[in-house]
Design an enzyme around this catalytic site. Structure first.
Site, mmCIF file in Angstrom:
data_model
loop_
_atom_site.group_PDB
_atom_site.id
_atom_site.type_symbol
_atom_site.label_atom_id
_atom_site.label_comp_id
_atom_site.label_asym_id
_atom_site.label_seq_id
_atom_site.Cartn_x
_atom_site.Cartn_y
_atom_site.Cartn_z
ATOM 1 N N ASP A 1 -6.704 -6.799 3.957
ATOM 2 C CA ASP A 1 -7.788 -6.128 3.225
ATOM 3 C C ASP A 1 -8.702 -7.171 2.598
ATOM 4 O O ASP A 1 -9.930 -7.123 2.731
ATOM 5 C CB ASP A 1 -7.179 -5.233 2.137
ATOM 6 C CG ASP A 1 -8.239 -4.536 1.298
ATOM 7 O OD1 ASP A 1 -9.202 -4.007 1.888
ATOM 8 O OD2 ASP A 1 -8.116 -4.537 0.065
ATOM 9 N N TYR B 1 0.819 -1.211 0.000
ATOM 10 C CA TYR B 1 0.000 0.000 0.000
ATOM 11 C C TYR B 1 0.856 1.266 0.000
ATOM 12 O O TYR B 1 0.427 2.298 -0.486
ATOM 13 C CB TYR B 1 -0.900 0.038 1.243
ATOM 14 C CG TYR B 1 -2.253 -0.606 1.056
ATOM 15 C CD1 TYR B 1 -2.358 -1.972 0.807
ATOM 16 C CD2 TYR B 1 -3.418 0.144 1.149
ATOM 17 C CE1 TYR B 1 -3.593 -2.563 0.657
ATOM 18 C CE2 TYR B 1 -4.657 -0.443 0.996
ATOM 19 C CZ TYR B 1 -4.740 -1.794 0.756
ATOM 20 O OH TYR B 1 -5.965 -2.377 0.601
ATOM 21 N N LYS C 1 2.685 -15.302 2.892
ATOM 22 C CA LYS C 1 2.933 -16.116 1.697
ATOM 23 C C LYS C 1 4.435 -16.371 1.627
ATOM 24 O O LYS C 1 5.125 -16.014 0.666
ATOM 25 C CB LYS C 1 2.411 -15.345 0.466
ATOM 26 C CG LYS C 1 2.441 -16.113 -0.835
ATOM 27 C CD LYS C 1 1.369 -17.180 -0.971
ATOM 28 C CE LYS C 1 1.538 -17.945 -2.268
ATOM 29 N NZ LYS C 1 0.707 -19.156 -2.354
ATOM 30 N N ASP D 1 -12.679 -8.665 4.026
ATOM 31 C CA ASP D 1 -13.915 -8.634 3.226
ATOM 32 C C ASP D 1 -14.520 -10.037 3.160
ATOM 33 O O ASP D 1 -15.732 -10.216 3.278
ATOM 34 C CB ASP D 1 -13.635 -8.163 1.785
ATOM 35 C CG ASP D 1 -13.853 -6.665 1.609
ATOM 36 O OD1 ASP D 1 -13.592 -5.915 2.582
ATOM 37 O OD2 ASP D 1 -14.275 -6.247 0.519
ATOM 38 N N ASP E 1 -3.327 -18.128 0.704
ATOM 39 C CA ASP E 1 -4.287 -18.855 -0.151
ATOM 40 C C ASP E 1 -5.018 -19.922 0.654
ATOM 41 O O ASP E 1 -6.236 -20.077 0.577
ATOM 42 C CB ASP E 1 -3.587 -19.449 -1.386
ATOM 43 C CG ASP E 1 -2.319 -20.224 -1.069
ATOM 44 O OD1 ASP E 1 -1.818 -20.135 0.080
ATOM 45 O OD2 ASP E 1 -1.811 -20.930 -1.954
HETATM 46 C C1 IPM Z 1 -10.620 -0.922 3.443
HETATM 47 C C2 IPM Z 1 -10.789 -0.345 2.062
HETATM 48 C C3 IPM Z 1 -9.613 0.566 1.755
HETATM 49 C C4 IPM Z 1 -8.348 -0.269 1.818
HETATM 50 C C5 IPM Z 1 -9.712 1.322 0.423
HETATM 51 C C6 IPM Z 1 -10.988 2.124 0.328
HETATM 52 C C7 IPM Z 1 -8.519 2.202 0.185
HETATM 53 O O1 IPM Z 1 -10.932 -1.370 1.136
HETATM 54 O O2 IPM Z 1 -10.573 -0.139 4.411
HETATM 55 O O3 IPM Z 1 -10.558 -2.141 3.565
HETATM 56 O O4 IPM Z 1 -7.980 -0.901 0.821
HETATM 57 O O5 IPM Z 1 -7.714 -0.297 2.856
HETATM 58 MG MG MG Z 2 -11.052 -3.312 1.988
#
Ligand code: IPM
Ligand code: MG
Length: 355
Positions: free
Chosen positions: A244, A138, A188, A248, A220
């Protein structure tokens, strides 16, 4: 003593969901909270030409904690990279040194049906993902898009200094000590040097936590295990990009990404609190978004920055009561429950708090 909170609604559904969390905090006057709003993301660009306006950063620095909605929207996608909303979010994380991102994934029993996995796989689920937030690919340099040998190449740098790994590992071990004393470090290392170092440093730190059972998993495999048998996990610690993605994924175990809060902490537990979901431009302005992740983020704020476990639990209990009463926003609606709007959900949580 009054607690100062910088409120940064951001873009898309950000203002709608943040308004509900603000409403909940205002319903608890005994907290002595003072809130001030500022623009971030696309809203920052629109008002000040910068996704992280100077005034916003100043307010956030002066505050004890930050409550954030979400940033981003299709209208900003063509802007120069440094002007895009996401950069504002990444910059505030970096500027405030919020290196430890706590993303709990837990399943409220009432939502077992909303999960895409079988109820027996997810019932009772309670995982804490600790995502490193200020390093990795990042922020690594060099990065860019340039022409090499007559064609464009895009490149980023995955990099971690051992001090960065060490401090987030400590946060994760400390959290594991307060929970089930199990920590899984995800990387990884079979391919990446960056991960090899990560693993070594986590192993070193583990010597200070003999009670914590440490395991290592490639990312993975971790992605697979998260849907196969998620209850094997207690605390997961991982780098920025893997965290990240996995967070999700973990959010879906709990029924909806609209349910998951997060805390991003610095060394002194100053924190920024935000739902893990995005700005959802497709449903913005319709008053149908789920504000619970943001309301639960406010609860995390009380817990981690203000050390007020009792009131954090009060908010969480109010959310549970609302779910038990069958009140649902569209994303978690199932037959036989009552579908409400974003603001009605906020009202319902306030009512449950006062009951
Ligand atoms: C998160 C989001 C952010 C990230 C984006 C919006 C930059 O996906 O907070 O998980 O990738 O960190
Ligand atoms: Mg995210």
């Amino acid at each position: 003593m009054t607690k100062k909170i910088a409120v940064l609604p951001g873009d898309g559904i950000g203002p709608e969901i943040v308004a509900q969390a603000v409403k909940v905090l205002q319903a608890m006057p005994e907290l002595n909270i003072e809130m001030e709003e500022a623009a971030i993301g696309g809203a920052g660009y629109d008002t000040a030409g910068d996704p992280l306006p100077e005034a916003t950063l100043k307010l956030a620095r002066a505050a004890d904690a930050v409550l954030l909605g979400a940033v981003g929207g299709p209208q900003y996608d063509k802007l120069d990279r440094p002007l895009r909303p996401e950069r504002g979010l990444l910059r505030i994380r970096k500027e405030l040194n919020l290196f430890a991102n706590l993303r709990p994934a837990l399943l409220y029993p009432e939502l077992a049906e909303s999960s895409s996995l079988k109820p027996e796989v997810v019932s009772g689920l309670d995982i804490m993902i600790v995502r490193e937030l200020t390093g990795d690919v990042y922020f690594g340099q060099p990065r860019g898009i340039e022409v090499r040998n007559g064609e464009r190449v895009g490149f980023n740098t995955m990099i971690y200094a051992e001090s960065e790994v060490r401090r987030v590992a400590r946060v994760a071990f400390d959290i594991a000590m307060k929970r089930g004393k199990k920590l899984c470090s995800v990387e990884k290392a079979n391919v990446l040097e960056c991960s090899e170092l990560w693993k070594e440093v986590v192993l070193e730190v583990s010597k200070d936590y003999p009670e914590v059972e440490l395991s290592h998993m490639y990312v993975d495999n971790a992605a697979m295990q998260l849907v196969k048998w998620p209850k094997q996990f207690d605390v997961i610690v991982t780098g920025n990009i893997f965290g990240d993605i996995l967070s999700d994924q973990a959010s879906m175990l709990s029924g909806s990404i609209g349910m998951l809060p997060s805390a991003s902490l610095d060394q002194n537990n100053k924190g920024m609190y935000e739902p893990i979901h995005g700005s959802a431009p497709d449903i913005a302005g319709k008053n149908i978004a789920n504000p619970l992740a943001t309301i639960l983020s406010a609860a995390m704020m009380l817990r981690y920055t203000f050390g007020d476990e009792a009131n954090a639990k009060r908010i969480e209990a109010a959310v549970r009561k609302v779910l038990a009463d069958g009140i649902r926003t569209a994303d978690i609606y199932t037959a036989g429950t009552k579908k409400v709007s974003c603001s009605e959900m906020g009202d319902a949580v306030v009512a449950a708090l006062k009951a």
